[in-house]
Design an enzyme around this catalytic site. Structure first.
Site, PDB file in Angstrom:
ATOM      1  N   ASP A  76     -20.192 -36.583 -87.857  1.00 28.04           N
ATOM      2  CA  ASP A  76     -18.830 -36.296 -87.402  1.00 28.04           C
ATOM      3  C   ASP A  76     -18.354 -34.938 -87.894  1.00 28.04           C
ATOM      4  OD1 ASP A  76     -18.923 -38.084 -89.856  1.00 28.04           O
ATOM      5  OD2 ASP A  76     -16.887 -37.340 -90.036  1.00 28.04           O
ATOM      6  N   ASN A  77     -19.167 -34.273 -88.721  1.00 31.57           N
ATOM      7  CA  ASN A  77     -18.846 -32.923 -89.187  1.00 31.57           C
ATOM      8  C   ASN A  77     -19.778 -31.883 -88.580  1.00 31.57           C
ATOM      9  OD1 ASN A  77     -16.759 -33.845 -90.803  1.00 31.57           O
ATOM     10  ND2 ASN A  77     -18.024 -34.006 -92.633  1.00 31.57           N
ATOM     11  N   ARG A 105     -17.362 -32.841 -81.719  1.00 32.00           N
ATOM     12  CA  ARG A 105     -18.425 -33.068 -82.690  1.00 32.00           C
ATOM     13  C   ARG A 105     -19.507 -33.958 -82.089  1.00 32.00           C
ATOM     14  NH1 ARG A 105     -14.977 -33.165 -87.418  1.00 32.00           N
ATOM     15  NH2 ARG A 105     -12.995 -32.265 -86.784  1.00 32.00           N
ATOM     16  N   ARG A 158      -6.588 -36.967 -90.414  1.00 39.73           N
ATOM     17  CA  ARG A 158      -5.497 -36.118 -90.911  1.00 39.73           C
ATOM     18  C   ARG A 158      -5.452 -34.789 -90.151  1.00 39.73           C
ATOM     19  NH1 ARG A 158      -7.311 -34.039 -96.965  1.00 39.73           N
ATOM     20  NH2 ARG A 158      -9.521 -33.735 -96.554  1.00 39.73           N
ATOM     21  N   LYS A 216      -4.081 -29.586 -89.976  1.00 38.57           N
ATOM     22  CA  LYS A 216      -4.801 -30.499 -90.863  1.00 38.57           C
ATOM     23  C   LYS A 216      -3.897 -30.848 -92.033  1.00 38.57           C
ATOM     24  CE  LYS A 216      -9.165 -31.244 -93.273  1.00 38.57           C
ATOM     25  NZ  LYS A 216     -10.506 -30.697 -93.561  1.00 38.57           N
ATOM     26  N   GLY A 264     -12.672 -40.689 -86.263  1.00 35.04           N
ATOM     27  CA  GLY A 264     -11.566 -40.001 -85.614  1.00 35.04           C
ATOM     28  C   GLY A 264     -10.802 -39.068 -86.536  1.00 35.04           C
ATOM     29  N   ASP A 319      -3.384 -41.387 -95.949  1.00 32.67           N
ATOM     30  CA  ASP A 319      -2.004 -41.042 -95.615  1.00 32.67           C
ATOM     31  C   ASP A 319      -1.893 -39.900 -94.599  1.00 32.67           C
ATOM     32  OD1 ASP A 319      -2.745 -38.847 -97.121  1.00 32.67           O
ATOM     33  OD2 ASP A 319      -1.449 -39.313 -98.833  1.00 32.67           O
ATOM     34  N   GLY A 320      -3.035 -39.335 -94.198  1.00 36.14           N
ATOM     35  CA  GLY A 320      -3.007 -38.259 -93.212  1.00 36.14           C
ATOM     36  C   GLY A 320      -2.547 -36.921 -93.753  1.00 36.14           C
TER      37      GLY A 320
END
Length: 518
Positions: A270-271, A202, A105, A125, A102, A137-138
């Site tokens: 996922d990319n 994706r 960030r 982002k 998911g 930490d995002g």
């Protein structure tokens, strides 16, 4: 031109699918939903560092001047019609199933309708925690954000399908990062990129639903994706026909990466974009010395799964993973047969592309052998890829001897050639000239074709590193110049950058190798 703050945003994705509306940012599993509401976490002070005027003009977005407008770019202001969310998806990372991943960030603010009627997702982002941040930490740092901002736009101007970047802002807050995952964490300046795409869907979005056996959600997502982005596909066999287009787009994207010498560095599923876009710019690099085994990602060592020369086969592998996710809704044999078309599409497009790089009027079977000789010889000599092909454009139609050929390409070489290497290069160039002299097109037309296929400027990692160091010290001169240079990659306007990678940059951290978090 419309202001970011006054626009009425669409939210068709969140209205179409089940989501977690709680707004809770605690990292967790989210079965049954395709996204979770996630408001950006405010930062100390949002300062605009860069803005893409060309992209803004295309989207019909007015350049922000008031602080409230700038605050949107850093997550400090969310308008009433926005619905910020993080998408839920899964993926195979380095060939292994990783389960739920998911947007850890990334936070999509909303969907912006441009003057031409197209709808674009605006995504921040580095805007803070989401339910998918796991143990992170995002946040994002200036280093990684500059790389994403500049490279997204650089790829666009190179003609490579890609997500775009609208803005870059600093946050006024330090972020702790371990650049190489080696225990040497340090604080770096925080920054946020607003990136833009028709869709950030994706392969992993579909893998997640299949893994959780959420067949209804999977069917709904496929139908929505087709109707929205592939509206010409209709009929009973639309899942297979849609998958075939994803195969085609992915194959062609791989060819474009090989054309310009781009190495993504982390080709996890996922990319991989469902629209065939280059997505998620982390430990990427352009090729300096031509090495098919080069990977810019420290996490990819020692296996080099995502090395330059392996990218097409990894694209094929990732499409196989996507096919697996579609099994509940499509015939297995048809999926396999469609996946196998990747090879024909890739090689047909690849040889045509190489023909343009070499200025050939057509590509015959014998020309394919010549192209293979180029690949083999370049891998052995490892000249600078970009400079070598630029020099090739102005190659005289006759050459005297081995020393003359070696001298002609000297500007592209990182090391002096051995006698055996000189012979190999002379043999290659002699064979190439023999073929070039049979062209049915004028030499000037051949050279024009080559200039359009071979970039003269690429955004090298050492230039990025220098620009980032400058920004961290308050000097934006190189950053500003690179912003302009990326817009003219096929011209000689910025020939101050037309040089091989400096010796100091071959081992310096951030210039040759980076980690996944980069």
């Amino acid at each position: 031109m419309e202001q970011l703050s006054s626009k009425i945003y669409k939210k068709e994705f969140v209205e179409a699918f089940a989501g977690d509306d709680s707004g809770t940012l605690t990292p967790r599993q989210t079965p049954g939903v395709l996204y979770s509401k996630a408001r950006p976490t405010p930062v100390e002070k949002v300062t605009l560092l860069a803005w893409s005027d060309e992209l803004a003009d295309e989207l019909g977005i007015a350049r922000p001047s008031e602080q409230q407008e700038i605050d949107i770019l850093g997550g400090n202001h969310v308008t009433d019609t926005m619905y910020p969310y993080a998408a839920c998806y899964a993926g195979h990372q380095f060939g292994n199933w990783a389960g739920q991943l998911g947007d850890g960030r990334a936070i999509t603010l909303g969907e912006w309708e441009a003057p031409d009627g197209k709808t674009w997702e605006l995504q921040l982002k580095g805007a803070g925690l989401t339910p998918y941040s796991r143990r992170a930490d995002g946040r994002a740092v200036l280093r990684s954000s500059v790389r994403e901002y500049l490279m997204s736009e650089a790829m666009h101007y190179l003609g490579v399908p890609t997500t775009r970047a609208l803005s870059l802002v600093s946050t006024g807050e330090p972020v702790l990062r371990d650049m190489f995952y080696n225990g040497n964490a340090a604080y770096e300046p925080g920054a946020i990129v607003m990136r833009v795409a028709l869709s950030f869907l994706r392969f992993g979005n579909f893998e997640m639903l299949n893994a959780r056996k959420e067949v209804d959600n999977l069917r709904q997502l496929i139908d929505w994706t087709i109707s929205r982005y592939y509206p010409h596909i209709i009929g009973e066999n639309k899942v297979i026909n849609w998958y075939k287009e994803v195969v085609d787009r992915t194959a062609k994207l791989m060819v474009e990466w090989m054309r310009v010498g781009f190495v993504h560095g982390v080709m996890n599923t996922d990319n991989m974009s469902i629209l065939g876009l280059t997505i998620d710019y982390g430990p990427y690099s352009f090729m300096d010395n031509y090495d098919p085994n080069f990977t810019p990602n420290t996490t990819d060592l020692p296996g080099r799964r995502y090395a330059f020369g392996k990218q097409p086969s990894i694209g094929y592998w990732n499409l196989g993973a996507l096919a697996g996710a579609l099994l509940p809704l499509a015939d297995k044999d048809q999926l396999v047969a469609t996946l196998e078309t990747f090879k024909d599409v890739y090689w047909t497009e690849y040889y045509a592309m190489m023909g343009r790089k070499l200025g050939l009027d057509q590509v015959t079977q014998l020309d394919r052998d010549l192209i293979s000789q180029f690949e083999k010889t370049l891998a052995e000599l490892q000249p600078d890829m970009t400079i070598f092909y630029q020099l090739l454009i102005d190659l005289p139609l006759s050459v005297e001897d081995e020393d003359a050929v070696a001298d002609f390409f000297k500007q592209a070489l990182y090391d002096d050639l051995t006698s055996e290497q000189k012979t190999a290069l002379y043999t290659l160039i002699s064979n190439y000239l023999e073929r070039l002299n049979t062209n049915k097109i004028r030499r000037a037309d051949s050279q024009d074709m080559m200039r359009k296929a071979n970039p003269r400027f690429v955004l090298r990692n050492y230039l990025l590193h220098q620009a980032i160091e400058g920004l961290e010290k308050g000097d934006d001169a190189l950053f500003v110049k690179l912003q302009e240079a990326i817009k003219k990659p096929y011209s000689n306007k910025f020939d101050e950058f037309f040089q091989t990678r400096p010796e100091w940059a071959s081992q310096k951290a951030g210039c040759s190798m980076l980690s996944c978090s980069s």
